[in-house]
Design a protein around this motif. Structure first.
Motif, mmCIF file in Angstrom:
data_model
loop_
_atom_site.group_PDB
_atom_site.id
_atom_site.type_symbol
_atom_site.label_atom_id
_atom_site.label_comp_id
_atom_site.label_asym_id
_atom_site.label_seq_id
_atom_site.Cartn_x
_atom_site.Cartn_y
_atom_site.Cartn_z
ATOM 1 N N GLY A 171 0.811 -1.215 0.000
ATOM 2 C CA GLY A 171 0.000 0.000 0.000
ATOM 3 C C GLY A 171 0.843 1.263 0.000
ATOM 4 O O GLY A 171 0.516 2.244 -0.667
ATOM 5 N N VAL A 172 1.958 1.246 0.735
ATOM 6 C CA VAL A 172 2.866 2.400 0.742
ATOM 7 C C VAL A 172 3.496 2.576 -0.638
ATOM 8 O O VAL A 172 3.609 3.698 -1.135
ATOM 9 N N HIS A 173 3.899 1.466 -1.275
ATOM 10 C CA HIS A 173 4.404 1.569 -2.651
ATOM 11 C C HIS A 173 3.370 2.241 -3.555
ATOM 12 O O HIS A 173 3.695 3.153 -4.318
ATOM 13 N N LEU A 174 2.114 1.778 -3.472
ATOM 14 C CA LEU A 174 1.050 2.353 -4.302
ATOM 15 C C LEU A 174 0.853 3.838 -4.022
ATOM 16 O O LEU A 174 0.719 4.643 -4.946
ATOM 17 N N LEU A 175 0.831 4.204 -2.751
ATOM 18 C CA LEU A 175 0.638 5.598 -2.369
ATOM 19 C C LEU A 175 1.755 6.476 -2.915
ATOM 20 O O LEU A 175 1.502 7.538 -3.513
ATOM 21 N N ARG A 227 12.091 7.109 -8.543
ATOM 22 C CA ARG A 227 12.005 5.650 -8.568
ATOM 23 C C ARG A 227 12.602 5.065 -7.291
ATOM 24 O O ARG A 227 12.030 4.164 -6.679
ATOM 25 N N ALA A 228 13.763 5.570 -6.898
ATOM 26 C CA ALA A 228 14.389 5.093 -5.660
ATOM 27 C C ALA A 228 13.486 5.383 -4.457
ATOM 28 O O ALA A 228 13.364 4.555 -3.548
ATOM 29 N N ALA A 229 12.835 6.545 -4.452
ATOM 30 C CA ALA A 229 11.918 6.884 -3.356
ATOM 31 C C ALA A 229 10.741 5.913 -3.304
ATOM 32 O O ALA A 229 10.324 5.490 -2.220
ATOM 33 N N VAL A 230 10.225 5.527 -4.465
ATOM 34 C CA VAL A 230 9.134 4.550 -4.511
ATOM 35 C C VAL A 230 9.603 3.221 -3.926
ATOM 36 O O VAL A 230 8.915 2.610 -3.113
ATOM 37 N N TYR A 231 10.801 2.789 -4.321
ATOM 38 C CA TYR A 231 11.319 1.514 -3.818
ATOM 39 C C TYR A 231 11.584 1.553 -2.319
ATOM 40 O O TYR A 231 11.284 0.605 -1.599
ATOM 41 N N LEU A 232 12.178 2.639 -1.833
ATOM 42 C CA LEU A 232 12.598 2.693 -0.429
ATOM 43 C C LEU A 232 11.478 3.053 0.537
ATOM 44 O O LEU A 232 11.584 2.795 1.734
ATOM 45 N N SER A 233 10.405 3.649 0.041
ATOM 46 C CA SER A 233 9.338 4.134 0.923
ATOM 47 C C SER A 233 8.707 3.022 1.763
ATOM 48 O O SER A 233 8.490 3.193 2.964
ATOM 49 N N ALA A 234 8.422 1.893 1.152
ATOM 50 C CA ALA A 234 7.734 0.821 1.886
ATOM 51 C C ALA A 234 8.619 0.185 2.962
ATOM 52 O O ALA A 234 8.169 0.049 4.110
ATOM 53 N N PRO A 235 9.889 -0.195 2.650
ATOM 54 C CA PRO A 235 10.692 -0.766 3.737
ATOM 55 C C PRO A 235 10.972 0.236 4.857
ATOM 56 O O PRO A 235 11.008 -0.149 6.032
#
Length: 191
Positions: A44-48, A81-89
């Motif tokens: 969900g965080v990735h999607l957001l 793109r990096a922010a999208v990847y790192l946001s969820a973890p």
């Protein structure tokens, strides 16, 4: 099984439903709910963040080995793109850390810590590997990422051997073998 949520296609594989059903039926400790909640939070965080960065999400596929989002990720800058990847973890680690400080026995907090730390390993298709790939284009950055990947993989194998020896738990060994196979194959970017 396939359905739509708004304009987003959601596809659930037979093997995902099979594994989830088997896990629910065999789960006597009721850990499947906090685990499933952690995974839903992570995706969900990735999607957001994808939506906040302006990417269009076309589909979501749930497989036995994970979740894959179909989106126009490459229209985003490398930093986004990096922010999208790192946001969820990072979100998993924050929630897990807060809950762990409150009460180390809250299983939802422990799962968030484990999922967050695992996804930061710099091996694609994990989030850490995809973020490193998005940001590090130079030869030195790739070499540093490879070194960190090998160190993380070595630590995972050491922990896996200890878990198998002490508790007869093969889960981390299976994950480490999967990551080794992906690393030897060259890794693939996924979200």
């Amino acid at each position: 099984m396939e359905f739509y949520v708004g304009n987003t296609r959601v596809k659930v594989s037979f093997w995902f439903l099979w594994a989830l059903t088997l896990f629910v039926l065999l789960d006597r400790s009721f850990i499947v709910l906090p685990l499933f909640g952690t995974i839903l939070l992570h995706e969900g965080v990735h999607l957001l963040v994808l939506r906040l960065c302006g990417a269009k999400v076309c589909g979501c596929e749930l497989h036995l080995y994970g979740v894959r989002l179909s989106c126009d990720l490459y229209t985003l800058s490398r930093v986004r793109r990096a922010a999208v990847y790192l946001s969820a973890p990072v979100c998993n680690l924050l929630i897990g850390g807060i809950l762990y400080l409150y009460d180390p026995m809250i299983i939802f907090g422990v799962y968030n810590l484990v999922i967050g730390a695992y996804n930061l390993i710099p091996i694609p298709p994990l989030d850490g590997g995809n973020a490193a790939r998005a940001l590090g284009r130079s030869r030195a950055a790739k070499a540093a990422c490879s070194l960190v990947s090998l160190l993380c993989l070595g630590a995972a194998f050491a922990g896996a051997i200890w878990l198998v020896w002490a508790y007869h738990n093969w889960t981390l060994l299976a994950c480490a073998l999967y990551l080794l196979a992906v690393l030897l194959k060259g890794g693939e970017e996924a979200l």
